[in-house]
Design a protein around this motif. Structure first.
Motif, PDB file in Angstrom:
ATOM      1  N   ALA A 237       0.581  -1.546  -0.435  1.00 42.67           N
ATOM      2  CA  ALA A 237       0.288  -0.108   0.038  1.00 42.67           C
ATOM      3  C   ALA A 237       1.025   1.206   0.244  1.00 42.67           C
ATOM      4  O   ALA A 237       0.885   2.842  -0.515  1.00 42.67           O
ATOM      5  CB  ALA A 237      -0.978  -0.151   1.085  1.00 42.67           C
ATOM      6  N   GLU A 238       2.348   1.389   0.787  1.00 43.77           N
ATOM      7  CA  GLU A 238       2.713   2.635   0.726  1.00 43.77           C
ATOM      8  C   GLU A 238       3.298   3.002  -0.618  1.00 43.77           C
ATOM      9  O   GLU A 238       2.810   3.359  -0.890  1.00 43.77           O
ATOM     10  CB  GLU A 238       3.831   2.419   1.522  1.00 43.77           C
ATOM     11  N   GLN A 239       3.819   1.365  -1.249  1.00 37.62           N
ATOM     12  CA  GLN A 239       4.481   1.785  -3.022  1.00 37.62           C
ATOM     13  C   GLN A 239       2.927   2.585  -3.862  1.00 37.62           C
ATOM     14  O   GLN A 239       3.281   3.172  -4.552  1.00 37.62           O
ATOM     15  CB  GLN A 239       4.912   0.849  -2.889  1.00 37.62           C
ATOM     16  N   ALA A 240       2.421   2.389  -3.342  1.00 34.13           N
ATOM     17  CA  ALA A 240       0.878   2.549  -4.527  1.00 34.13           C
ATOM     18  C   ALA A 240       0.844   3.846  -4.033  1.00 34.13           C
ATOM     19  O   ALA A 240       0.327   5.410  -5.031  1.00 34.13           O
ATOM     20  CB  ALA A 240      -0.306   1.387  -3.646  1.00 34.13           C
ATOM     21  N   ILE A 241       0.380   4.143  -2.152  1.00 34.20           N
ATOM     22  CA  ILE A 241       0.476   5.818  -2.090  1.00 34.20           C
ATOM     23  C   ILE A 241       1.327   6.723  -2.897  1.00 34.20           C
ATOM     24  O   ILE A 241       0.801   7.425  -3.534  1.00 34.20           O
ATOM     25  CB  ILE A 241       0.508   5.564  -0.582  1.00 34.20           C
ATOM     26  N   ARG A 242       2.723   6.284  -2.605  1.00 39.81           N
ATOM     27  CA  ARG A 242       3.867   6.802  -3.379  1.00 39.81           C
ATOM     28  C   ARG A 242       3.775   7.147  -4.785  1.00 39.81           C
ATOM     29  O   ARG A 242       3.876   8.575  -5.119  1.00 39.81           O
ATOM     30  CB  ARG A 242       5.446   6.536  -3.223  1.00 39.81           C
ATOM     31  N   LEU A 243       3.477   6.319  -5.465  1.00 44.84           N
ATOM     32  CA  LEU A 243       3.066   6.128  -6.675  1.00 44.84           C
ATOM     33  C   LEU A 243       2.169   6.702  -7.905  1.00 44.84           C
ATOM     34  O   LEU A 243       2.304   7.250  -8.411  1.00 44.84           O
ATOM     35  CB  LEU A 243       3.032   4.571  -6.988  1.00 44.84           C
ATOM     36  N   ILE A 244       1.436   6.190  -6.611  1.00 51.06           N
ATOM     37  CA  ILE A 244      -0.149   7.526  -7.332  1.00 51.06           C
ATOM     38  C   ILE A 244      -0.063   9.010  -7.280  1.00 51.06           C
ATOM     39  O   ILE A 244       0.020   9.402  -7.786  1.00 51.06           O
ATOM     40  CB  ILE A 244      -1.242   7.355  -6.893  1.00 51.06           C
TER      41      ILE A 244
ATOM     42  N   GLU B 134       3.132  10.485  -6.738  1.00 48.05           N
ATOM     43  CA  GLU B 134       4.287  10.923  -8.399  1.00 48.05           C
ATOM     44  C   GLU B 134       3.810  11.181  -9.600  1.00 48.05           C
ATOM     45  O   GLU B 134       4.024  11.987  -9.974  1.00 48.05           O
ATOM     46  CB  GLU B 134       5.621   9.519  -8.893  1.00 48.05           C
ATOM     47  N   ARG B 135       3.452   9.844 -10.004  1.00 46.03           N
ATOM     48  CA  ARG B 135       2.103   9.877 -11.011  1.00 46.03           C
ATOM     49  C   ARG B 135       1.564  11.126 -11.774  1.00 46.03           C
ATOM     50  O   ARG B 135       1.131  11.815 -12.857  1.00 46.03           O
ATOM     51  CB  ARG B 135       1.921   8.412 -11.694  1.00 46.03           C
ATOM     52  N   PHE B 136       0.121  11.063 -10.750  1.00 43.65           N
ATOM     53  CA  PHE B 136      -1.011  11.904 -10.898  1.00 43.65           C
ATOM     54  C   PHE B 136      -1.038  13.126  -9.495  1.00 43.65           C
ATOM     55  O   PHE B 136      -1.598  13.480 -10.435  1.00 43.65           O
ATOM     56  CB  PHE B 136      -1.648  11.035 -10.500  1.00 43.65           C
ATOM     57  N   GLY B 137      -0.137  13.155  -8.931  1.00 47.73           N
ATOM     58  CA  GLY B 137      -0.304  14.037  -7.530  1.00 47.73           C
ATOM     59  C   GLY B 137      -1.272  14.647  -7.115  1.00 47.73           C
ATOM     60  O   GLY B 137      -1.404  15.484  -6.725  1.00 47.73           O
ATOM     61  N   VAL B 138      -1.799  13.416  -6.986  1.00 38.87           N
ATOM     62  CA  VAL B 138      -3.096  12.954  -5.503  1.00 38.87           C
ATOM     63  C   VAL B 138      -2.766  12.099  -4.548  1.00 38.87           C
ATOM     64  O   VAL B 138      -2.282  11.437  -5.482  1.00 38.87           O
ATOM     65  CB  VAL B 138      -4.493  13.528  -6.909  1.00 38.87           C
ATOM     66  N   PRO B 139      -3.083  13.403  -3.599  1.00 37.78           N
ATOM     67  CA  PRO B 139      -2.780  11.973  -3.010  1.00 37.78           C
ATOM     68  C   PRO B 139      -4.549  10.530  -2.787  1.00 37.78           C
ATOM     69  O   PRO B 139      -4.971  11.007  -3.196  1.00 37.78           O
ATOM     70  CB  PRO B 139      -3.210  12.920  -0.666  1.00 37.78           C
ATOM     71  N   ALA B 140      -3.287   9.598  -1.843  1.00 37.78           N
ATOM     72  CA  ALA B 140      -4.351   8.432  -2.015  1.00 37.78           C
ATOM     73  C   ALA B 140      -4.459   8.151  -0.524  1.00 37.78           C
ATOM     74  O   ALA B 140      -3.446   8.179   0.005  1.00 37.78           O
ATOM     75  CB  ALA B 140      -3.577   7.213  -2.520  1.00 37.78           C
ATOM     76  N   THR B 141      -5.561   8.602   0.371  1.00 41.26           N
ATOM     77  CA  THR B 141      -5.840   8.504   1.544  1.00 41.26           C
ATOM     78  C   THR B 141      -7.075   6.796   1.926  1.00 41.26           C
ATOM     79  O   THR B 141      -7.284   6.047   0.904  1.00 41.26           O
ATOM     80  CB  THR B 141      -7.150   9.420   2.305  1.00 41.26           C
ATOM     81  N   GLY B 142      -6.956   6.910   3.622  1.00 41.76           N
ATOM     82  CA  GLY B 142      -7.834   5.739   3.841  1.00 41.76           C
ATOM     83  C   GLY B 142      -9.293   5.694   3.138  1.00 41.76           C
ATOM     84  O   GLY B 142     -10.018   7.457   2.481  1.00 41.76           O
ATOM     85  N   GLU B 143     -10.223   4.730   2.619  1.00 43.07           N
ATOM     86  CA  GLU B 143     -11.125   4.982   2.467  1.00 43.07           C
ATOM     87  C   GLU B 143     -12.243   5.919   2.642  1.00 43.07           C
ATOM     88  O   GLU B 143     -13.692   6.319   2.130  1.00 43.07           O
ATOM     89  CB  GLU B 143     -12.050   3.434   2.253  1.00 43.07           C
ATOM     90  N   SER B 144     -12.237   5.864   4.126  1.00 44.87           N
ATOM     91  CA  SER B 144     -13.666   6.561   4.172  1.00 44.87           C
ATOM     92  C   SER B 144     -12.943   7.543   5.726  1.00 44.87           C
ATOM     93  O   SER B 144     -11.731   7.362   6.102  1.00 44.87           O
ATOM     94  CB  SER B 144     -14.986   6.472   4.944  1.00 44.87           C
ATOM     95  N   PRO B 145     -13.143   9.005   5.842  1.00 44.22           N
ATOM     96  CA  PRO B 145     -12.831   9.724   7.164  1.00 44.22           C
ATOM     97  C   PRO B 145     -12.597   8.880   8.898  1.00 44.22           C
ATOM     98  O   PRO B 145     -11.697   8.528   9.636  1.00 44.22           O
ATOM     99  CB  PRO B 145     -13.678  10.683   7.581  1.00 44.22           C
ATOM    100  N   ASN B 146     -13.496   8.046   8.690  1.00 48.00           N
ATOM    101  CA  ASN B 146     -13.731   6.318   9.779  1.00 48.00           C
ATOM    102  C   ASN B 146     -13.167   5.702   9.886  1.00 48.00           C
ATOM    103  O   ASN B 146     -13.245   4.806  10.481  1.00 48.00           O
ATOM    104  CB  ASN B 146     -14.881   6.586  10.018  1.00 48.00           C
ATOM    105  N   ARG B 147     -12.135   5.165   8.404  1.00 46.48           N
ATOM    106  CA  ARG B 147     -11.462   3.851   8.604  1.00 46.48           C
ATOM    107  C   ARG B 147      -9.806   4.307   7.425  1.00 46.48           C
ATOM    108  O   ARG B 147     -10.323   3.878   6.846  1.00 46.48           O
ATOM    109  CB  ARG B 147     -12.780   2.771   7.318  1.00 46.48           C
ATOM    110  N   LEU B 148      -9.520   4.383   8.647  1.00 44.11           N
ATOM    111  CA  LEU B 148      -8.413   4.581   7.671  1.00 44.11           C
ATOM    112  C   LEU B 148      -7.705   3.508   7.985  1.00 44.11           C
ATOM    113  O   LEU B 148      -6.201   3.485   8.168  1.00 44.11           O
ATOM    114  CB  LEU B 148      -7.055   5.845   8.711  1.00 44.11           C
ATOM    115  N   GLU B 149      -7.470   3.002   6.900  1.00 43.56           N
ATOM    116  CA  GLU B 149      -6.468   1.625   7.121  1.00 43.56           C
ATOM    117  C   GLU B 149      -5.373   1.768   5.604  1.00 43.56           C
ATOM    118  O   GLU B 149      -6.614   2.379   4.588  1.00 43.56           O
ATOM    119  CB  GLU B 149      -7.664   0.077   6.955  1.00 43.56           C
TER     120      GLU B 149
END
Lengths: 154, 398
Positions: A3-10, A12-27
């Motif tokens: 997941a960490e690599q995926a977040i970094r790659l996203i 880098e390539r798209f300049g947008v943050p990838a966050t937990g699915e909902s504010p209450n569920r930060l997995e």
């Protein structure tokens, strides 16, 4: 891929943050990404080819009334256990189709067209799937009343 | 309607399905055959327009929607107290699954605690539901394949006899046989009545023995094997690309089960195997489900042994329909139902009703694969393949 690599790659390539699915569920395993609609198809291809999200879960939309429609699509990398929900605001415009990338998008986009009236450009067979072909209107739009009459069906 | 050439390879067979009939005596003449929606082996109301060359299917146009009730609109019109009962009408032969999916989504956004006893009860009914649902699938599927299996109705009647016992358990628990209203936000609505545990143990042990009989009856039948082995193969790639789930995915060699890979409702505390078969054909899907019977029965025993005491709901009993308010937020909850991943994408705006609710019906995604695997098979195989997909049209059409 984790997941960490995926977040970094996203990032880098798209300049947008990838966050937990909902504010209450930060997995870390359930990521949520918003992309501009111009990069919708590009992101799907990137998710499939580079993030390994080869499993197509579903595609749908949300009607935000004056702000227009938001597309929501979920794909997964089953081996790494990463679920990725991608969103894009499209307003009242047609949306680009993902059928060239995921075969599962076929029925999902037809359903989305049927119930929301969103046109998917590039879809090979965009016709209603759940409602009769001669149905008027698209029921999941917020301006469609629950009790709208439809002769001869009811 | 047809748009030949627009997207090569995207919908195999569809362009053919719309081609004009050619008649001749050359042996490769084409004709279009309508199947359904009132076909006995359609497992509900499902229509397929098949284009045939002789007896071989070359094109399929699956038509669904005959049972559409727009559950997603209903979900926006009904409150968090009202809808769980209606949710059971999506997949009506596995009603416990969809109820659970919906309340899980609401609980996750609202961060509602669920007492441990309720979590265990949810697992218990989910597994009993899987047994009942698989029994229905096995019976109807064998009925579809007809006379080759010892008179057709043999396995069907056996399965219904056993399924009835599970439904009796549900009736004793909830008062209903098919559509339960068992789950509610915060827990469950009913606790086990007196004497239920013993009856449940007896029933699942009885079914466990019966499953050996079904297997002996079917797997020593050469005709059954010929009709299922190598028929309707779903490759790993196709399975993931279309997004099939449950026994279809595991029958195609992908070991993915939400109870193991994204546990909910305390599933991580139980010991069970995730059966996987590599072949991807009807027989592989059959083997996966037969093993799942036994795993479900194992889980039922574990729940009954370790069922904690305590309350069954963290919320007071239902007094008004607007009683549950869920804060702003969104989530995607999913449950491993008998047919695979049943998902509920829920957006809340802070009120008593969801702003948007999307069902990811396992049957809908599973059925989408049918147009990809039927071409090349005989008409009789279409029936066997459709049955092995195990669609429930309440969930396909929602």
């Amino acid at each position: 891929m984790n997941a960490e690599q995926a977040i970094r790659l996203i990032q880098e390539r798209f300049g947008v943050p990838a966050t937990g699915e909902s504010p209450n569920r930060l997995e870390p395993l359930h990521l949520l990404v918003s992309v501009p609609k111009e990069r919708w198809v590009e992101f799907a291809r990137f998710a499939r080819e580079e993030l390994g999200c080869r499993y197509f879960s579903h595609l749908t939309a949300v009607d935000w009334k004056a702000e227009g429609f938001e597309l929501v699509c979920r794909v997964e990398n089953l081996e790494a256990g990463i679920g990725l929900t991608v969103k894009a605001r499209i307003g009242q415009d047609p949306a680009p189709s993902l059928t060239g990338i995921y075969r599962g998008a076929d029925w999902m986009e037809r359903e989305c067209y049927d119930l929301f009236g969103i046109r998917f450009e590039g879809h090979p067979d965009l016709r209603r799937i759940l409602l009769p072909q001669d149905w008027e209107g698209h029921p999941l739009r917020k301006d469609y009343a629950v009790d709208t009459p439809h002769p001869p069906y009811r | 309607m047809s748009s030949e050439g627009a997207m090569p390879g995207a919908r195999p067979g569809l362009a053919e399905a719309h081609k004009v009939i050619e008649l001749g005596y050359g042996g490769n003449e084409r004709f279009v055959m309508n199947m359904g929606p009132q076909h006995p082996s359609a497992h509900g109301v499902f229509r397929m327009i098949l284009t045939l060359e002789g007896e071989i299917i070359v094109g399929v146009d699956p038509i669904i929607g005959y049972l559409h009730r727009c559950h997603e609109k209903l979900g926006e019109a009904l409150t968090y107290v009202q809808y769980p009962t209606i949710a059971s009408k999506t997949d009506y032969v596995a009603a416990m699954t969809s109820e659970l999916t919906y309340v899980l989504a609401a609980e996750r956004i609202g961060q509602v605690e669920v007492p441990r006893r309720a979590q265990y009860l949810r697992v218990l009914v989910a597994e009993l539901q899987r047994v009942a649902s698989h029994l229905l699938w096995l019976g109807t599927w064998c009925l579809d394949m007809g006379g080759a299996l010892g008179g057709g109705a043999t396995v069907f009647l056996y399965c219904f006899r056993e399924r009835e016992m599970v439904l009796d358990l549900f009736e004793a628990l909830t008062g209903a046989r098919l559509l339960y209203g068992f789950h509610q936000v915060g827990g469950t609505r009913y606790d086990l009545p007196e004497g239920w545990t013993g009856a449940c143990r007896e029933t699942v042990d009885h079914i466990d023995r019966r499953i050996d009989e079904y297997e002996a009856l079917l797997e020593e039948n050469a005709i059954f094997k010929v009709r299922t082995q190598g028929v309707g193969v779903i490759s790993r790639e196709l399975a993931m690309d279309v997004g099939v789930a449950g026994p279809l995915l595991r029958g195609s060699g992908i070991a993915f089960d939400l109870r193991r890979h994204d546990p909910y409702s305390s599933y991580e505390e139980f010991d069970f195997r995730v059966p996987v078969e590599a072949a991807g054909d009807c027989y592989a899907r059959y083997r996966v489900r037969m093993q799942e019977f036994r795993e479900s029965i194992r889980i039922v025993h574990q729940v009954l042994e370790r069922l904690p005491a305590g309350p069954i709901s963290s919320r007071p009993g239902v007094k008004s329909v607007g009683q549950v308010k869920i804060p702003k937020g969104e989530t995607y909850s999913r449950v491993e139902g008998p047919r695979g991943e049943v998902g509920c994408y829920l957006v809340s705006d802070g009120g008593t009703k969801p702003y948007r609710m999307k069902w990811r019906g396992a049957s809908f995604s599973n059925l989408a694969v049918i147009g990809h695997i039927l071409p090349g098979h005989k008409v009789a195989d279409a029936v066997a393949i459709l049955g092995s997909v195990d669609p429930v049209f309440g969930e396909v059409d929602r």
